[in-house]
Design a protein around this motif. Structure first.
Motif, PDB file in Angstrom:
ATOM      1  N   ILE A 223       0.839  -1.199   0.000  1.00  0.00           N
ATOM      2  CA  ILE A 223       0.000   0.000   0.000  1.00  0.00           C
ATOM      3  C   ILE A 223       0.874   1.249   0.000  1.00  0.00           C
ATOM      4  CG2 ILE A 223      -1.651   1.336   1.372  1.00  0.00           C
ATOM      5  CD1 ILE A 223      -2.816  -1.396   2.300  1.00  0.00           C
ATOM      6  N   ALA A 224       1.921   1.241   0.801  1.00  0.00           N
ATOM      7  CA  ALA A 224       2.824   2.392   0.873  1.00  0.00           C
ATOM      8  C   ALA A 224       3.511   2.640  -0.466  1.00  0.00           C
ATOM      9  CB  ALA A 224       3.852   2.176   1.975  1.00  0.00           C
ATOM     10  N   VAL A 225       3.918   1.573  -1.141  1.00  0.00           N
ATOM     11  CA  VAL A 225       4.572   1.712  -2.442  1.00  0.00           C
ATOM     12  C   VAL A 225       3.600   2.319  -3.455  1.00  0.00           C
ATOM     13  CG1 VAL A 225       5.535   0.389  -4.383  1.00  0.00           C
ATOM     14  CG2 VAL A 225       6.272  -0.091  -2.047  1.00  0.00           C
TER      15      VAL A 225
ATOM     16  N   GLU B 289       3.185   5.972  -2.773  1.00  0.00           N
ATOM     17  CA  GLU B 289       4.384   6.702  -3.189  1.00  0.00           C
ATOM     18  C   GLU B 289       4.391   6.907  -4.700  1.00  0.00           C
ATOM     19  OE1 GLU B 289       9.230   6.557  -2.616  1.00  0.00           O
ATOM     20  OE2 GLU B 289       8.013   4.859  -1.968  1.00  0.00           O
ATOM     21  N   LYS B 290       4.013   5.868  -5.461  1.00  0.00           N
ATOM     22  CA  LYS B 290       3.949   5.991  -6.915  1.00  0.00           C
ATOM     23  C   LYS B 290       2.950   7.071  -7.324  1.00  0.00           C
ATOM     24  CE  LYS B 290       5.178   1.229  -8.095  1.00  0.00           C
ATOM     25  NZ  LYS B 290       4.660  -0.045  -8.640  1.00  0.00           N
ATOM     26  N   LYS B 291       1.777   7.057  -6.697  1.00  0.00           N
ATOM     27  CA  LYS B 291       0.752   8.054  -7.018  1.00  0.00           C
ATOM     28  C   LYS B 291       1.219   9.462  -6.669  1.00  0.00           C
ATOM     29  CE  LYS B 291      -3.155   4.921  -6.489  1.00  0.00           C
ATOM     30  NZ  LYS B 291      -4.334   4.565  -5.687  1.00  0.00           N
ATOM     31  N   ALA B 292       1.880   9.590  -5.524  1.00  0.00           N
ATOM     32  CA  ALA B 292       2.377  10.901  -5.105  1.00  0.00           C
ATOM     33  C   ALA B 292       3.428  11.415  -6.083  1.00  0.00           C
ATOM     34  CB  ALA B 292       2.948  10.827  -3.696  1.00  0.00           C
ATOM     35  N   LEU B 293       4.330  10.562  -6.536  1.00  0.00           N
ATOM     36  CA  LEU B 293       5.350  10.974  -7.496  1.00  0.00           C
ATOM     37  C   LEU B 293       4.723  11.379  -8.829  1.00  0.00           C
ATOM     38  CD1 LEU B 293       8.153   8.340  -6.790  1.00  0.00           C
ATOM     39  CD2 LEU B 293       8.201  10.786  -6.278  1.00  0.00           C
ATOM     40  N   GLU B 294       3.695  10.648  -9.254  1.00  0.00           N
ATOM     41  CA  GLU B 294       2.999  11.009 -10.481  1.00  0.00           C
ATOM     42  C   GLU B 294       2.339  12.376 -10.351  1.00  0.00           C
ATOM     43  OE1 GLU B 294       0.272   7.827 -11.282  1.00  0.00           O
ATOM     44  OE2 GLU B 294       1.873   6.397 -11.737  1.00  0.00           O
ATOM     45  N   MET B 295       1.736  12.636  -9.195  1.00  0.00           N
ATOM     46  CA  MET B 295       1.094  13.936  -8.970  1.00  0.00           C
ATOM     47  C   MET B 295       2.127  15.058  -8.961  1.00  0.00           C
ATOM     48  SD  MET B 295      -1.701  12.859  -6.060  1.00  0.00           S
ATOM     49  CE  MET B 295      -2.022  14.532  -5.597  1.00  0.00           C
TER      50      MET B 295
END
Length: 59
Positions: free
Chosen positions: A39-41, A44-50
């Motif tokens: 879930i954390a990964v 993190e992926k979504k946050a980096l995309e944003m």
């Protein structure tokens, strides 16, 4: 303030709000760390995309 040494048991602690909280913590379920890591990964992926999308918009 009373202290607890390693020879005392949970039954030696007088009934109080603190003991209630301690018992809730000790009796809580153990987390599924591999599931939480996945879930954390994903977060993190979504946050980096944003962040990337916002930086492209600001250029």
């Amino acid at each position: 303030m009373a202290s607890i040494n390693r020879y005392q048991t949970i039954n030696d602690i007088p009934a109080s709000k603190g003991k209630d909280v301690l018992l809730k913590i000790l009796n809580s379920a153990i987390g599924d760390f591999s599931k939480l890591q996945k879930i954390a990964v994903e977060y993190e992926k979504k946050a980096l995309e944003m962040i990337k999308a916002e930086s492209k918009e600001n250029k």
